[in-house]
Design a protein around this motif. Structure first.
Motif, mmCIF file in Angstrom:
data_model
loop_
_atom_site.group_PDB
_atom_site.id
_atom_site.type_symbol
_atom_site.label_atom_id
_atom_site.label_comp_id
_atom_site.label_asym_id
_atom_site.label_seq_id
_atom_site.Cartn_x
_atom_site.Cartn_y
_atom_site.Cartn_z
ATOM 1 N N MET A 63 0.830 -1.181 0.000
ATOM 2 C CA MET A 63 0.000 0.000 0.000
ATOM 3 C C MET A 63 0.874 1.244 0.000
ATOM 4 S SD MET A 63 -3.031 -0.761 2.688
ATOM 5 C CE MET A 63 -3.075 -2.446 3.251
ATOM 6 N N GLY A 66 -8.852 4.165 -4.357
ATOM 7 C CA GLY A 66 -8.340 3.771 -3.049
ATOM 8 C C GLY A 66 -9.276 4.206 -1.940
ATOM 9 N N GLU A 103 -5.041 6.258 0.165
ATOM 10 C CA GLU A 103 -4.288 5.013 0.315
ATOM 11 C C GLU A 103 -4.678 4.078 -0.838
ATOM 12 O OE1 GLU A 103 -4.427 1.366 3.409
ATOM 13 O OE2 GLU A 103 -4.188 3.352 4.295
ATOM 14 N N THR A 104 -3.667 3.581 -1.554
ATOM 15 C CA THR A 104 -3.951 2.696 -2.668
ATOM 16 C C THR A 104 -3.650 1.259 -2.295
ATOM 17 O OG1 THR A 104 -1.734 3.015 -3.550
ATOM 18 C CG2 THR A 104 -3.466 4.448 -4.397
#
Length: 79
Positions: free
Chosen positions: A1, A55, A78-79
């Motif tokens: 992440m 995300g 956040e991916t």
């Protein structure tokens, strides 16, 4: 992440700052790339900023009614 910074855009050559007028998503919400996540007012015109990636909206760094300079990080995805 990883965390992706979303920055205050510069929509015109003379734009130096913008004001967050409304968050369209809240921390913890999932967002899709290209989805509007926040409204910004600059030079009396309102525009939306789209999520650059898909995300989770992890953190809001600039609150509503706060004015910041162009290129200031306004949130983290956040991916």
């Amino acid at each position: 992440m990883s965390m992706i910074e979303v920055r205050m855009p510069q929509w015109g050559m003379n734009m130096t700052e913008g004001t967050v007028t409304q968050w369209l998503r809240k921390v913890g919400d999932s967002v899709e790339e290209g989805e509007a996540i926040v409204e910004i007012e600059a030079a009396k015109a309102a525009n939306v900023v789209d999520a650059p990636v898909t995300g989770i909206l992890a953190q809001i760094l600039v609150e509503e009614d706060e004015t910041v300079a162009v290129q200031t990080a306004i949130c983290l995805i956040e991916t």
